[in-house]
Design an enzyme around this catalytic site. Structure first.
Site, PDB file in Angstrom:
ATOM      1  N   LYS A 155       0.843  -1.204   0.000  1.00 40.47           N
ATOM      2  CA  LYS A 155       0.000   0.000   0.000  1.00 40.47           C
ATOM      3  C   LYS A 155       0.874   1.248   0.000  1.00 40.47           C
ATOM      4  O   LYS A 155       0.617   2.212  -0.718  1.00 40.47           O
ATOM      5  CB  LYS A 155      -0.935  -0.010   1.218  1.00 40.47           C
ATOM      6  CG  LYS A 155      -2.074  -1.004   1.053  1.00 40.47           C
ATOM      7  CD  LYS A 155      -2.835  -1.262   2.347  1.00 40.47           C
ATOM      8  CE  LYS A 155      -3.826  -2.408   2.118  1.00 40.47           C
ATOM      9  NZ  LYS A 155      -4.411  -2.941   3.340  1.00 40.47           N
ATOM     10  N   ASP A 159     -11.336   2.596   3.968  1.00 38.38           N
ATOM     11  CA  ASP A 159     -11.573   1.159   3.828  1.00 38.38           C
ATOM     12  C   ASP A 159     -13.071   0.845   3.804  1.00 38.38           C
ATOM     13  O   ASP A 159     -13.464  -0.270   3.465  1.00 38.38           O
ATOM     14  CB  ASP A 159     -10.957   0.439   5.047  1.00 38.38           C
ATOM     15  CG  ASP A 159      -9.894  -0.556   4.630  1.00 38.38           C
ATOM     16  OD1 ASP A 159      -9.775  -0.827   3.420  1.00 38.38           O
ATOM     17  OD2 ASP A 159      -9.189  -1.068   5.522  1.00 38.38           O
ATOM     18  N   GLN A 185      -4.750  -1.826   9.614  1.00 41.25           N
ATOM     19  CA  GLN A 185      -4.583  -3.140   8.992  1.00 41.25           C
ATOM     20  C   GLN A 185      -5.113  -4.233   9.927  1.00 41.25           C
ATOM     21  O   GLN A 185      -4.706  -4.310  11.081  1.00 41.25           O
ATOM     22  CB  GLN A 185      -3.098  -3.367   8.663  1.00 41.25           C
ATOM     23  CG  GLN A 185      -2.822  -4.637   7.892  1.00 41.25           C
ATOM     24  CD  GLN A 185      -3.431  -4.642   6.486  1.00 41.25           C
ATOM     25  OE1 GLN A 185      -3.330  -3.669   5.762  1.00 41.25           O
ATOM     26  NE2 GLN A 185      -4.066  -5.730   6.120  1.00 41.25           N
TER      27      GLN A 185
END
Ligand code: NAD
Length: 281
Positions: free
Chosen positions: A53, A120, A97
């Site tokens: 990322k 997200d 994450q």
């Protein structure tokens, strides 16, 4: 018939190129997009995802900061960092994450992220916006990538039968809602569905998000269907999807490979959400 291969890698590269231009424009306006990623502990797969990322952000000019925290990070420390990032005006996107170490409550942590920075799309506010059809919210990146792939390779969606196998909150359910928003007729299958094969055979667009290697066979697929394989499974050191690719490509109209299909789209959609968050500022 041999299916057309849907080149997710190529489409994702195209999207990244378009985004690089937008980032350059925003930067000139003094709105350099910023994505902050929080990684807790030493899960090796998570470390790889986070590195990818960061690299993808750097390549298109997004300012990316990785917060690497120890496995022993306390709830208060993590929530404190999120609070700081929520208030930092140079940060447009925050991504924690997953999975988190077991002493931390993932729901509590996700709920602490400002929904306006939840690139997200996991915050209940954004999940709720998707549910009520409000296009303003952030959408989980993998199903967003699935929809984008289907759109960019030109398949009709409106009025089509879409069957999603899998009902997770991060892939199956949001994928179903996204295709419903596009006026498809949507069926969701899961582990308790009576006859998954029969449901799949009705699909004009079949989306597999199960996590079972090569579950979906040739005789589950309607000839000419578009088959999108979200699954990533490691078998004998090789990555395979949830679709039996060699078999199914003989009957499908179009199919995504694994790797090189949905995977690259996920990061592209994360970058897109971050650029959008910065543009909204
Ligand atoms: P999950 O385990 O949370 O959900 C799996 C779903 O499949 C469940 O809803 C379950 O009911 C259903 N299921 C299980 N066995 C079934 C069966 N035999 N028949 C029908 N349904 C069944 O998984 P997830 O997080 O949604 O991920 C699914 C797959 O997608 C995994 O392989 C994962 O690695 C992959 N994935 C890929 C990306 C990407 O970027 N390409 C992103 C996220 C997940």
């Amino acid at each position: 018939m041999t299916a057309r291969i849907i080149d997710g890698k190529g489409i994702a590269a195209e999207i990244r190129k378009e985004l690089a231009q937008k980032v350059a424009d925003l930067t000139v306006q003094g709105k350099l997009p910023g994505l902050d990623v929080v990684l807790v502990g030493d899960n090796p797969a998570s470390a790889v995802y986070v590195r990818n990322k960061e690299k993808a952000c750097r390549e298109i000019g997004i300012n990316s900061t990785i917060h690497r925290l120890s496995e022993a990070t306390t709830r208060e420390e993590l929530l404190g960092l999120i609070d700081r990032l929520n208030r930092d005006t140079t940060v447009h996107g925050i991504l924690v994450q997953l999975p988190l170490p077991s002493h931390l409550d993932e729901d509590e942590v996700i709920n602490a992220i400002d929904p306006e920075k939840d690139v997200d799309g996991f915050h209940p506010i954004n999940a709720g916006k998707l549910q009520v059809g409000d296009a303003d919210g952030f959408v989980p990146c993998t199903p967003a990538g699935v929809l984008e792939l289907v759109k960019r390779q030109g398949a009709a969606i409106q009025g089509q039968q879409v069957v999603v196998v899998g009902r997770s909150n991060i892939v199956g359910k949001p994928a179903a809602l996204l295709f419903l928003r596009e006026n498809a007729t949507v069926t969701i299958c899961h582990s308790r569905t009576k006859d998954v094969a029969a449901e799949c055979r009705r699909a004009d667009i079949l989306i597999a998000a199960v996590g079972r290697p090569q579950l979906i066979k040739k005789d589950w697929v309607k000839p000419g269907a578009v088959v999108i394989d979200v699954g990533i499974n490691r078998v004998d050191g090789k990555l395979v999807g949830d679709v039996d690719y060699e078999e199914v490509r003989q009957v499908a109209g179009a199919i995504t490979p694994v790797p090189g299909g949905v995977g690259p789209m996920t990061i592209a959609m994360l970058l897109k959400a971050t650029v959008e968050a910065a543009a909204r500022e």
